[in-house]
Design a protein around this motif. Structure first.
Motif, PDB file in Angstrom:
ATOM      1  N   ALA A  63       0.849  -1.195   0.000  1.00 17.02           N
ATOM      2  CA  ALA A  63       0.000   0.000   0.000  1.00 17.02           C
ATOM      3  C   ALA A  63       0.884   1.245   0.000  1.00 17.02           C
ATOM      4  N   LEU A  64       0.302   2.376  -0.362  1.00 19.96           N
ATOM      5  CA  LEU A  64       1.030   3.640  -0.371  1.00 19.96           C
ATOM      6  C   LEU A  64       0.735   4.427   0.898  1.00 19.96           C
ATOM      7  N   ASP A  65       1.785   5.041   1.479  1.00 20.62           N
ATOM      8  CA  ASP A  65       1.561   5.905   2.638  1.00 20.62           C
ATOM      9  C   ASP A  65       1.266   7.323   2.149  1.00 20.62           C
ATOM     10  N   LYS A  66       1.156   8.275   3.071  1.00 28.76           N
ATOM     11  CA  LYS A  66       0.803   9.656   2.711  1.00 28.76           C
ATOM     12  C   LYS A  66       1.853  10.320   1.822  1.00 28.76           C
ATOM     13  N   GLU A  67       3.082   9.844   1.908  1.00 25.53           N
ATOM     14  CA  GLU A  67       4.164  10.428   1.113  1.00 25.53           C
ATOM     15  C   GLU A  67       4.343   9.718  -0.227  1.00 25.53           C
ATOM     16  N   GLY A  68       3.523   8.701  -0.498  1.00 19.54           N
ATOM     17  CA  GLY A  68       3.592   7.975  -1.763  1.00 19.54           C
ATOM     18  C   GLY A  68       4.602   6.841  -1.770  1.00 19.54           C
ATOM     19  N   LYS A  69       5.140   6.491  -0.608  1.00 15.53           N
ATOM     20  CA  LYS A  69       6.088   5.386  -0.512  1.00 15.53           C
ATOM     21  C   LYS A  69       5.336   4.095  -0.219  1.00 15.53           C
ATOM     22  N   HIS A  70       5.862   2.979  -0.740  1.00 15.50           N
ATOM     23  CA  HIS A  70       5.223   1.679  -0.529  1.00 15.50           C
ATOM     24  C   HIS A  70       5.478   1.164   0.881  1.00 15.50           C
ATOM     25  N   ILE A  71       4.420   0.637   1.509  1.00 12.91           N
ATOM     26  CA  ILE A  71       4.529  -0.039   2.804  1.00 12.91           C
ATOM     27  C   ILE A  71       4.627  -1.523   2.484  1.00 12.91           C
ATOM     28  N   LYS A  72       5.734  -2.152   2.851  1.00 10.76           N
ATOM     29  CA  LYS A  72       5.990  -3.547   2.500  1.00 10.76           C
ATOM     30  C   LYS A  72       4.909  -4.465   3.083  1.00 10.76           C
ATOM     31  N   PRO A  73       4.361  -5.387   2.270  1.00 12.25           N
ATOM     32  CA  PRO A  73       3.372  -6.349   2.777  1.00 12.25           C
ATOM     33  C   PRO A  73       3.999  -7.271   3.835  1.00 12.25           C
ATOM     34  N   GLN A  74       3.161  -7.846   4.698  1.00 13.48           N
ATOM     35  CA  GLN A  74       3.638  -8.691   5.786  1.00 13.48           C
ATOM     36  C   GLN A  74       3.858 -10.138   5.368  1.00 13.48           C
ATOM     37  N   VAL A  75       3.447 -10.495   4.159  1.00 12.90           N
ATOM     38  CA  VAL A  75       3.630 -11.869   3.677  1.00 12.90           C
ATOM     39  C   VAL A  75       4.510 -11.860   2.440  1.00 12.90           C
ATOM     40  N   GLU A  76       5.096 -13.028   2.131  1.00 16.87           N
ATOM     41  CA  GLU A  76       5.950 -13.182   0.953  1.00 16.87           C
ATOM     42  C   GLU A  76       5.491 -14.406   0.174  1.00 16.87           C
ATOM     43  N   GLU A  77       5.944 -14.512  -1.073  1.00 19.47           N
ATOM     44  CA  GLU A  77       5.630 -15.683  -1.891  1.00 19.47           C
ATOM     45  C   GLU A  77       6.084 -16.942  -1.173  1.00 19.47           C
ATOM     46  N   GLY A  78       5.218 -17.962  -1.200  1.00 20.33           N
ATOM     47  CA  GLY A  78       5.552 -19.241  -0.584  1.00 20.33           C
ATOM     48  C   GLY A  78       5.072 -19.383   0.854  1.00 20.33           C
ATOM     49  N   ASP A  79       4.672 -18.290   1.514  1.00 18.69           N
ATOM     50  CA  ASP A  79       4.181 -18.368   2.895  1.00 18.69           C
ATOM     51  C   ASP A  79       2.869 -19.139   2.956  1.00 18.69           C
ATOM     52  N   ARG A  80       2.683 -19.898   4.041  1.00 18.75           N
ATOM     53  CA  ARG A  80       1.375 -20.504   4.338  1.00 18.75           C
ATOM     54  C   ARG A  80       0.647 -19.525   5.243  1.00 18.75           C
ATOM     55  N   VAL A  81      -0.623 -19.248   4.933  1.00 20.16           N
ATOM     56  CA  VAL A  81      -1.372 -18.230   5.666  1.00 20.16           C
ATOM     57  C   VAL A  81      -2.742 -18.732   6.085  1.00 20.16           C
ATOM     58  N   LEU A  82      -3.282 -18.104   7.116  1.00 23.02           N
ATOM     59  CA  LEU A  82      -4.640 -18.360   7.595  1.00 23.02           C
ATOM     60  C   LEU A  82      -5.537 -17.293   6.981  1.00 23.02           C
ATOM     61  N   LEU A  83      -6.614 -17.730   6.314  1.00 19.99           N
ATOM     62  CA  LEU A  83      -7.477 -16.832   5.554  1.00 19.99           C
ATOM     63  C   LEU A  83      -8.847 -16.677   6.214  1.00 19.99           C
ATOM     64  N   PRO A  84      -9.526 -15.556   5.947  1.00 13.35           N
ATOM     65  CA  PRO A  84     -10.898 -15.428   6.430  1.00 13.35           C
ATOM     66  C   PRO A  84     -11.813 -16.394   5.675  1.00 13.35           C
ATOM     67  N   SER A  85     -12.933 -16.751   6.300  1.00 10.95           N
ATOM     68  CA  SER A  85     -13.876 -17.687   5.670  1.00 10.95           C
ATOM     69  C   SER A  85     -14.479 -17.124   4.387  1.00 10.95           C
ATOM     70  N   TYR A  86     -14.714 -15.818   4.372  1.00 17.95           N
ATOM     71  CA  TYR A  86     -15.334 -15.176   3.213  1.00 17.95           C
ATOM     72  C   TYR A  86     -14.483 -13.998   2.775  1.00 17.95           C
ATOM     73  N   GLY A  87     -14.725 -13.539   1.562  1.00 13.29           N
ATOM     74  CA  GLY A  87     -14.021 -12.368   1.066  1.00 13.29           C
ATOM     75  C   GLY A  87     -13.056 -12.720  -0.041  1.00 13.29           C
ATOM     76  N   GLY A  88     -12.384 -11.714  -0.535  1.00 14.73           N
ATOM     77  CA  GLY A  88     -11.439 -11.889  -1.623  1.00 14.73           C
ATOM     78  C   GLY A  88     -12.149 -11.984  -2.960  1.00 14.73           C
ATOM     79  N   ASN A  89     -11.371 -11.889  -4.021  1.00  9.00           N
ATOM     80  CA  ASN A  89     -11.896 -12.000  -5.384  1.00  9.00           C
ATOM     81  C   ASN A  89     -11.322 -13.246  -6.036  1.00  9.00           C
ATOM     82  N   THR A  90     -12.191 -14.104  -6.532  1.00  5.97           N
ATOM     83  CA  THR A  90     -11.784 -15.377  -7.112  1.00  5.97           C
ATOM     84  C   THR A  90     -11.329 -15.201  -8.556  1.00  5.97           C
ATOM     85  N   ILE A  91     -10.235 -15.885  -8.893  1.00  2.45           N
ATOM     86  CA  ILE A  91      -9.694 -15.889 -10.252  1.00  2.45           C
ATOM     87  C   ILE A  91      -9.529 -17.344 -10.662  1.00  2.45           C
TER      88      ILE A  91
END
Length: 104
Positions: free
Chosen positions: A55-83
Motif C-alpha cells: 500500500a502507499l503511505d501519505k508520502e507515496g512510498k510503498h509499505i511492505k506487505p507482511q507476507v511473501e511468496e511461498g508463505d502458508r497463511v490463515l485466511l478469512p472464511s469469506y471475502g477476496g476475489n476469485t480468479i
C-alpha cells in the motif's frame, strides 16, 4: 466475480493485494475411506502465490506487505476475489485481510 486466464504467472497483484491458492481438504480419511465432495469443508489455509509492492503511505512510498511468496497463511472464511486459471482457483486478498502466517 470470476476472471478466467490461462497462466497464473500473468497475474501480478497491485499495491497491497496478495494472490493466494487455498489448500484443499483431504478427500480420504486415514483409514482410506473416500469423503463425498459435499461433505468436504473449505480450509481457511492457503499458500501465497504472488504479492504486490504494498500500500502507499501519505508520502507515496510503498509499505511492505507482511507476507511473501511461498508463505502458508490463515485466511478469512469469506471475502477476496476469485480468479480461475484453467481448472485451478486462486483468490486475491488485501494484505490486511490475511489473518496470520503459519510457520512450521
Amino acid at each position: 466475480m470470476s476472471v478466467a486466464t490461462r497462466n497464473v504467472k500473468a497475474i501480478i497483484p497491485l499495491l497491497d493485494r496478495v494472490l493466494v491458492q487455498r489448500l484443499k481438504a483431504e478427500q480420504k480419511t486415514a483409514s482410506g475411506i473416500l469423503i463425498p465432495e459435499k461433505a468436504l469443508e473449505s480450509l481457511n489455509e492457503g499458500k501465497v502465490i504472488a504479492v504486490g509492492k504494498g500500500a502507499l503511505d501519505k508520502e507515496g512510498k510503498h509499505i511492505k506487505p507482511q507476507v511473501e511468496e511461498g508463505d502458508r497463511v490463515l485466511l478469512p472464511s469469506y471475502g477476496g476475489n476469485t480468479i480461475k486459471v484453467g481448472d485451478e482457483e486462486f483468490t486475491l486478498f488485501r494484505d490486511s485481510e490475511i489473518m496470520a502466517k503459519i510457520t512450521e
